[in-house]
Every structure is written in structure tokens, then in C-alpha cells.
Enzyme design. Structure first.
Site, PDB file in Angstrom:
ATOM      1  N   HIS A 268       2.996  -0.932  -4.740  1.00 39.42           N
ATOM      2  CA  HIS A 268       2.909  -0.102  -5.946  1.00 39.42           C
ATOM      3  C   HIS A 268       4.027   0.947  -5.966  1.00 39.42           C
ATOM      4  O   HIS A 268       4.767   1.070  -6.946  1.00 39.42           O
ATOM      5  CB  HIS A 268       1.527   0.573  -5.984  1.00 39.42           C
ATOM      6  CG  HIS A 268       1.296   1.439  -7.180  1.00 39.42           C
ATOM      7  ND1 HIS A 268       0.642   0.992  -8.310  1.00 39.42           N
ATOM      8  CD2 HIS A 268       1.652   2.721  -7.442  1.00 39.42           C
ATOM      9  CE1 HIS A 268       0.599   1.971  -9.216  1.00 39.42           C
ATOM     10  NE2 HIS A 268       1.203   3.034  -8.703  1.00 39.42           N
ATOM     11  N   GLU A 269       4.124   1.691  -4.882  1.00 40.81           N
ATOM     12  CA  GLU A 269       5.109   2.780  -4.857  1.00 40.81           C
ATOM     13  C   GLU A 269       6.537   2.240  -4.826  1.00 40.81           C
ATOM     14  O   GLU A 269       7.449   2.839  -5.402  1.00 40.81           O
ATOM     15  CB  GLU A 269       4.845   3.707  -3.667  1.00 40.81           C
ATOM     16  CG  GLU A 269       3.455   4.353  -3.646  1.00 40.81           C
ATOM     17  CD  GLU A 269       3.090   5.103  -4.922  1.00 40.81           C
ATOM     18  OE1 GLU A 269       4.002   5.536  -5.652  1.00 40.81           O
ATOM     19  OE2 GLU A 269       1.875   5.228  -5.204  1.00 40.81           O
ATOM     20  N   HIS A 272       7.591   1.730  -8.351  1.00 34.02           N
ATOM     21  CA  HIS A 272       8.097   2.981  -8.930  1.00 34.02           C
ATOM     22  C   HIS A 272       9.513   3.286  -8.423  1.00 34.02           C
ATOM     23  O   HIS A 272      10.408   3.643  -9.183  1.00 34.02           O
ATOM     24  CB  HIS A 272       7.191   4.146  -8.511  1.00 34.02           C
ATOM     25  CG  HIS A 272       5.916   4.276  -9.304  1.00 34.02           C
ATOM     26  ND1 HIS A 272       5.898   4.420 -10.668  1.00 34.02           N
ATOM     27  CD2 HIS A 272       4.617   4.310  -8.907  1.00 34.02           C
ATOM     28  CE1 HIS A 272       4.639   4.541 -11.087  1.00 34.02           C
ATOM     29  NE2 HIS A 272       3.836   4.470 -10.030  1.00 34.02           N
ATOM     30  N   GLU A 298       4.702   3.295 -14.759  1.00 34.15           N
ATOM     31  CA  GLU A 298       3.532   2.605 -14.196  1.00 34.15           C
ATOM     32  C   GLU A 298       3.636   1.094 -14.415  1.00 34.15           C
ATOM     33  O   GLU A 298       3.134   0.313 -13.608  1.00 34.15           O
ATOM     34  CB  GLU A 298       2.251   3.167 -14.827  1.00 34.15           C
ATOM     35  CG  GLU A 298       0.972   2.743 -14.148  1.00 34.15           C
ATOM     36  CD  GLU A 298       0.719   3.442 -12.802  1.00 34.15           C
ATOM     37  OE1 GLU A 298       1.510   4.340 -12.419  1.00 34.15           O
ATOM     38  OE2 GLU A 298      -0.258   3.059 -12.129  1.00 34.15           O
TER      39      GLU A 298
END
Lengths: 507, 507
Positions: A268-269, A272, A298
Site C-alpha cells: 500500500h505505502e 503511494h 489512494e
């Protein structure tokens, strides 16, 4: 008019803005440090240092000098190609400047203080399951945010003024329509899934050591394209991504005692972080050098976490390596069993642990409650009851404590009202973007099955990352996908993926 | 005059200075990060961020506003007790302001650029043993530093103007006299030692794993009194200590492949860090919230590294724990053999690896060369030859490469001319301070032998740490030890310690 005067005026403006960008990057380093390595004793001094940097950056940005430099550059801006970076810089900076100038410095400081105290009290209230302790602070924060909306101005709903900080030019009306459609489809979908046999998830309950989780997660993140020459992984209580310019974009994760949450946190990170790493060099140290919106940001984290990282194709590639890293924990579980386990749908109390489908219902609940409090339709004191009632109606579960209910998120305490919708808008956009990339590259899934992610990343770089804030989120999405934000591709994706997983008849 | 107007003027001044202190702390965090965790790609952006913070802090400090606030507070300062913190704040701030205002902002920026480029080129020149590559940059830096001395002004020697940044109010004449005396005693002492049998040092050549070095070193540092609630250890290419206020003071060390250098690095840096941790809360965020001088700072690091950390008493306490941590490496070596090994005196080429005695000769050599270049008596091109000649005369060794000679230190490349004497002044002061503490607490060595360091730290806190920059280094030393800086206690210490170690007849 010759291009020289506009170039000069622009250069002066850019030099002025670059200093502000440096101050913001410095503050981001201090914030990163505060969540990773700072010893406990440093907290008080760090708060003062961050307040100083924030105040100086805000003073400089809202100064008459910014206005004068903008005026001068705009007066000569007729010479600019409206599609150029420079024209976009003037548009976006003017927009930011107009907004920032509407808020009195004293009000901004008051809001920061209330959020800072609110966060401290919230931590204690959550630990002690004591909503009453938090209530006066929550009331104060909502009151201030309502005043903020009035300062900023809005056409239809005070919520629009606040949401604009996260989703420029998005309205509650649009969000409401999109959310209604999500509720319409996903609430029955969740019910249908609940009626089907649950997959085994015992392997997720086991203990996974930290070092191989880190090694596996980062090997995958690097395979995705996260550049460790310009990034790194650390640990923190709550995973996050932060950047100090495109060439130093870091991520954190948290290693729990069971399951592979840290690995999905890394995916997820890294999503980003790859966005920020991909922003064009030319936008560095300008207001354009960031993501187009929180929702678009997101979309990138969700795309890598879910559309890649929880896909069957990805695990066909990655599962052998995972089994090698965790032979005991994954004993007797093949790739199919693993894929089913990590995609289990189950209504639950805590947003950050929710599955792909029910996650959005958590968001919609918060959106509705925020709107109701902001208009006065609901008093903050009534939030626990309203929270629990909506949990029952959307998800069929009711928290037995406020800690697992209305007190679970830090957002309201931190004054982040209007932020939650971005999470779901990101989910929705992630599928539109992924589908657009697949239309262009029909073998995208086969590539992922072979562990090749370069085509996908290159497409995202070209259509999303490199533009930074040059385009509005709406324009960016139209340019990238051919159409505006729509829930239908996302809903089709959910129905197909989970219909197959749970053996549901196609609707 | 009533105390109210002065209090108001002082509060306004302190608020103004606190913002500058915050900017400097923020820069220190960015600098710490740059040497510990920053990925390589971040270097360019970080340089810009640091330049911006430095420029804003310098602009604010040298602004007319600082002058006006100082004027106003001083005009009302008659009401202040001259021994008070506030009176000291006015004295020190006025001194800093007057100095900083003498340097044109453009000149400061030019110096920073030259030092930044110089450091890059020096790194390459050192790696390639290519003094000629570095020479034009070295010439430029000495030229700028000479100009800096002229801007700042001086009575006797341009060196005094530069050294003032590290040793306020110290003169070359005083340093020269002190160094002459050191040469007079230590050069024959080193020769006498060289004629004696060398102790065995084979156990220092062995490989020591990182984790137990870290654990042992930090256990000792905590026993000394380094507060990890307000500090931490990380690793970096060159060990350092840095603070962002008294409640966040960090150290780094470097783990080599052989020996226990990392442990002595921890002792040294913890000595620095305990100084900053001990500065009075009331001096926080003011110009008084730092060490009295670089020399006084070094006295604290050397005191813990050498007077405690290389003492027989300390190792009587600590050696059993070290043996437990490294049973294989220390096989067959008792505490006495260990004590002799870590105190071996041997003239060598590299300053940072030098023993307690020869270390100062390295410093004196640099001091003399810096002075000669600054006055034009020596051209930078002649430095390698002059370096080697002095190495031969002071230490009896000659470097075979410039990498191991004139190129070994980063200081000149970074524009730090006038800095080296502080190292030796720190050595000298460390013994005066330790002796003063022992006069007050005659059982100090017995305490150390029992692993009790609280009395020593408390004495240092009371007589050195808590005052920050309130007193000049000279005043601080007189207050703490009863007399001014003198080489005699230090020389007596060296003669006693190494006379005993090498079985020399008392002079």
C-alpha cells in the site's frame, strides 16, 4: 508580448515558492522522524519546531509578496501555452493562495492547537473507552471546522468547503450519488457472501517473523518499481508514506504478531511512494510537486495493494517465494487457498482491518455522520449511538465499546473532517485506471503473472504520476481513462472477483 | 526602574530567538538524517533544504529586528542581576549578533558553496590520493577564510578571528604557549615509550560482532548517565553527537571489522550528549542552550572516553562484562592485559586512530600549518611537504601517500579552519575538571571501580553542563576548577598513567 517578462516574473515566483517547499519538506522530515526514531523526550521540542516551520511556511505563502509575484506573472501569463506546466503552476498557486488567504493566521493556529490537544485526549479516551472525555474536544473541533467552512465559503454544503482540501472541486452531492450506488450494490453483495461458506484463514492466524516479512515485502515493492535509491522502509505505529521531494520518498509499516499485515502495508505505502517518485523533475519544489488529490493518491496505493497485491495473477507469481520464506506457516496451503484467505469478506468493526468490499461501508458511515454533525442535524454527543446504528444497518455488526466504534479513528481528533471519502474515491478510481491500462496493454495480467510490473508502472507514470498536481483530479482521470469518475467499473470488479471467489451466480 | 519593562523586552527577544533556535534544531534533524538514514537520491534536495533553513535562520538572526529587540532589552537591562541567566543571555546574544552582522549574507553563501563543493572534491581527492585535484579548492577556501578573518577583525593574528567561532576569546598566543609546553613534554615522552617493550594488542585485531558491541557500549553509556529517554544510538560513516534541544540528543558510532572502536566511539559521543542533556531547561531555545565552547564540549567527550573509559578503575568494573560478551576474542587476556592493549602508545599516521599522547601532536601540526597558510608564510601547494616534514619531526613517521597525510581530515574542505585546537584544549581541560571533581569527591576512582558514575556526572552537571553558554569557557573553568586552563595537570596525568604502563622512571 515577448516571452522574457513572463519568464522573469515566473522565475521570481518559483524561487519564492521553492523556499516554502523546502520548509514543508523540512517539516515532513521532522514528522517522519517523530514517527520512526525520535526518543520520547523529544516530543515537546518537536511540536514547537513543527509549529515554527508551519507558521513560517504559512506566513510566507499567504504574504503580500506571494500575491504580488502571482499578479505580476499572471499579468504576463497571456504568453504562456495554457497546457504548459507554467500555466498550471499559476492556476494551482492562485487557487491555493486564495484559499489559504481566507483563513486568519490566528484561526489556523487555534485549529492546530485544538487538533493537537484533541489528538492527545483522543488517545487517552480510546485507551480508556471514554467517549465523554473526548466529547468536549470533539465539539470544539467540529465547531472550528464549521467556522473554517464559513471562512472558505461553499455553494451547497459546508462539507464541500472542507472536502476541497482533499478532493479539489468535488461536491458532497457527487460523493453522495456515488456512495448511494455503492451501498445499493455492496450491501446485498456482502449479505450474499455471508450466506456462502467461509474460506479457511487459519494460516493468517499464525506467527510470521519480522525479518522475512520485511525481505519479502520489500523484494515485491522493488519488483513493482519502488526505487530504494530514493526511498526506504522503516517501522512506525501506523504505516505511512512521506516524501521530501521526488528523490526521497519513504514508507513505513508495522509488524504485528500474526498474519502478513506488514507486507500488505508495504504494498500500500509503496503505491503511494511510487506516485511521488514518479512526479516530473520539473515540478520539484513547486506547488505542483505532489499528488493530484488524496483520492488519486489512494488510487495508487490501492491499485498496488489490492488490484495487484491481492490478485490471483500476482500470487501465482509470488506465492512460491512466500512459501519459501514461511514454509511452516504455509504448510498445507496452496496458492489458491492463500488467495482465498487474503480475500475473505467479513463484516467487522475496525475500518483499517476491513476487506475490500466492506471497507467502503465504513467510509460511507463516517461521511454521513460528518455531514450530519456539520449541518447540526446531529450533535457530537449523539455520535456513538448514530455510529452503532449505522454499523448495524450497513454491516450487521455492532461494536460493544466506543473504542471499537466511534473512537477508532484519529481523523476527527486531528481535525481531518472531509478526508474519509478520499479512501473510497481512491478505491473507485484505482479500478478505472487499472482497466484503462489493461485496455492499452491487454496482456497486463499475464505480465503480472510473470512478475513483470514495468508496463503497468510506466503507464501509471505517463498518465498519473508525472503530472503531479498539474491537472485537477477530474481532468486527470478523464485524460487517463477517457471518462469521469464512475462507480460502475469498480462494482463490476468487485462482483466479478468476489462472485468467483464465493461461487455466486452472476447477477 | 521596575522589572516589568525589562521582562517584557526580554520576553519579546526570547520569543524571537526561540524561532531561530527551532530553525536550527530543524536543520540539525535534517543533518542527522542525512548522515544516518537518508537514501542516496535525497542528497541534492537535502542540500537545498539545509541551505534554505540556514539562510532563513541567518536572515532572522542578523535582522534589524534582533538589533532593535536587543537594544530595547539592554536599555532596560540595568534592572537585571549581572549573574542572572537573563543578563548572560543579553551578553551572549549581543556578542553573536555583532559577529554574525559583520559577515555579508552573500559572503556567507559563497563560503557555504565553496565548502560544499570543496567537501565533494576532497572526498574524491582523498580516495584517489590526488592532492592536485583538491588544491584549487583548498586555495579558494583559505582565501575566503582569510577574508572572513578580515571581516570579523582581530588584534594580533587572523587565526584568532576564526578560532573565536570554536573558542570564544581564546588567542593564538595562548594556544601557542600551551602547545609549546605539550610538545616539550610529550615528544620526549613518546620517545621514551618507544624504547620500552610494546604491550600485546593481538586481541584488538580480532573480529568483534556488532550486536554485542552495541549492547555493551550502550549499557556502559547508560551507566555513565546517558538518558535514552532523551537520546538514541544510530550508525554513520563518522561518529557524531547532535541535539535538537536538551531532550533529544543523539549519538552515532561506526562498527569496524576489527577491534572495539565502536565502543570507544559510543563513550566519546555519549560524553558530548550528556553535556547537552544536562543543560538547564531554562536555557532551552535560547542562544545559551549549547556548550560553552568546542573545547569544553570535547572535555566532556574525552573525560568519559579516556579518563573514565580507558582507566584501570573502569575496566576493573567493566572487563568481566566485556569478557562475557566476547569470550572467544578475549580468551587468555586478563583485565590488566586489556588495559595495556587499549592504552598502547604508538606514533601513527591517522589522527582519529591516535593514542591519548600522540593525538595532540597531530593537532599541533594542523594548528601550525593553518596559521602559516593564513598569514601567507606557507602556500597551500606546499602543505603536503610541510605536513610530512612535521610528521617526521613530531612523530617520527612519514605518510607514504597524501591520503594518509594532508588529505586525511575533512575540516579544511568544509571550511573549518581554527577548529583543531579545540580537540587538544578539550583533552587538557578534561583532566582539570576530573581532578577538581576528585578533590571534591576523593573516592571518585573507587566509585568508578564499583561501576558508580552518578557522583561524577552530578559534579559535571553542576559545574559544567547546566550552565550551557552562560559563562565564557575561561570563566566556566575557573568557577569549576579554581584556576585557568593549564597544561600541567594534563601532563602530570599523562606522565603518571603512561609512566606506570611503560615502567618509566618518574621524571
Amino acid at each position: 508580448m515577448s516571452p522574457e517578462p513572463v519568464r522573469e516574473a515566473l522565475e521570481e515566483l518559483k524561487t519564492h515558492l521553492a523556499v516554502i517547499a523546502d520548509l514543508e519538506s523540512a517539516a515532513a522530515v521532522l514528522d517522519w522522524d517523530q514517527h520512526t526514531y525520535m526518543p520520547p523526550g523529544g516530543a515537546e521540542g518537536r511540536a514547537l519546531q513543527l509549529a515554527t516551520l508551519g507558521r513560517i511556511a504559512h506566513e510566507r505563502f499567504t504574504s503580500a509578496r506571494t500575491g504580488a509575484l502571482l499578479d505580476a506573472a499572471e499579468a504576463r501569463g497571456g504568453a504562456l501555452d495554457p497546457r504548459s506546466d507554467d500555466a498550471a503552476l499559476l492556476r494551482v498557486t492562485r487557487r491555493d493562495y486564495t484559499k489559504a488567504s481566507k483563513l486568519p493566521a490566528e484561526f489556523v493556529a487555534e485549529l492546530h492547537r485544538a487538533a493537537s490537544i484533541g489528538t492527545h485526549v483522543w488517545e487517552e479516551a480510546r485507551a480508556r473507552n471514554d467517549f465523554a472525555l473526548f466529547l468536549p474536544h470533539l465539539e470544539r473541533i467540529f465547531e472550528l471546522k464549521r467556522r473554517e467552512a464559513d471562512y472558505l465559503g461553499y455553494r451547497e454544503h459546508p462539507y464541500d468547503a472542507l472536502m476541497d482540501a482533499y478532493e479539489p472541486e468535488m461536491t458532497s452531492r457527487e460523493v453522495r450519488a456515488l456512495f448511494d450506488r455503492l451501498v445499493e450494490v455492496t450491501v446485498p453483495l456482502v449479505r450474499a457472501i455471508a450466506a456462502r461458506p467461509a474460506p479457511r484463514t487459519d494460516m493468517l492466524e499464525r506467527e510470521y517473523e519480522e525479518a522475512p516479512q520485511r525481505a519479502f515485502g520489500m523484494a515485491m515493492a522493488q519488483a513493482f518499481g519502488y526505487d530504494l535509491n530514493r526511498g526506504r522502509l522503516d517501522t512506525s505505529a501506523h504505516p505511512f508514506s512521506t516524501g521530501f521531494g521526488r528523490d526521497d520518498v519513504r514508507i513505513t509499516t508495522r509488524f504485528g504478531r500474526s498474519g502478513l499485515g506488514a507486507v500488505f502495508g508495504i504494498f500500500h505505502e509503496a503505491g503511494h511512494a511510487m506516485y511521488n517518485q514518479g512526479i516530473a523533475q520539473a515540478l520539484e519544489r513547486t506547488p505542483l510537486g505532489d499528488g493530484a488529490s488524496y483520492g488519486v493518491h489512494e488510487s495508487q496505493s490501492r491499485l498496488w495493494e489490492n488490484l495487484v497485491g491481492r490478485s490471483r495473477a500476482f500470487w501465482e507469481y509470488a506465492y512460491p517465494a512466500l512459501r519459501r520464506a514461511f514454509p511452516a506457516q504455509l504448510e498445507g496451503a496452496d496458492a489458491d487457498a492463500w488467495y482465498r484467505a487474503i480475500n475473505r469478506v467479513q463484516p467487522s468493526l475496525i475500518r483499517i482491518h476491513a476487506d475490500e468490499i466492506t471497507y467502503n461501508l465504513h467510509i460511507i458511515l463516517r461521511f454521513e455522520l460528518e455531514q450530519a454533525v456539520l449541518t447540526g442535524a446531529l450533535r457530537p454527543a449523539e455520535l456513538p449511538e448514530a455510529w452503532n446504528a449505522r454499523m448495524a444497518s450497513y454491516l450487521g455488526v455492532t461494536p460493544s465499546t466506543d473504542t471499537d466504534g466511534v473512537l477508532q479513528d484519529t481523523h476527527w481528533a486531528a481535525g481531518l473532517i472531509g478526508y474519509f471519502p478520499s479512501y473510497t474515491l481512491g478505491n473507485v478510481a484505482s479500478v478505472q485506471l487499472f482497466e484503462a491500462a489493461r485496455r492499452r496493454h491487454p496482456d497486463l495480467e499475464d505480465q503480472i503473472r510473470r512478475g513483470e510490473f514495468g508496463t503497468l508502472l510506466a503507464w501509471l507514470r505517463e498518465h498519473v504520476h508525472e503530472h503531479g498536481r498539474k491537472y485537477s483530479p477530474q481532468d486527470l482521470l478523464v485524460r487517463a481513462t477517457g471518462g469521469p469518475l464512475s462507480p460502475e467499473p469498480y462494482l463490476a470488479y468487485l462482483k466479478a472477483k468476489f462472485g468467483e471467489l464465493y461461487g455466486l451466480a452472476a447477477a
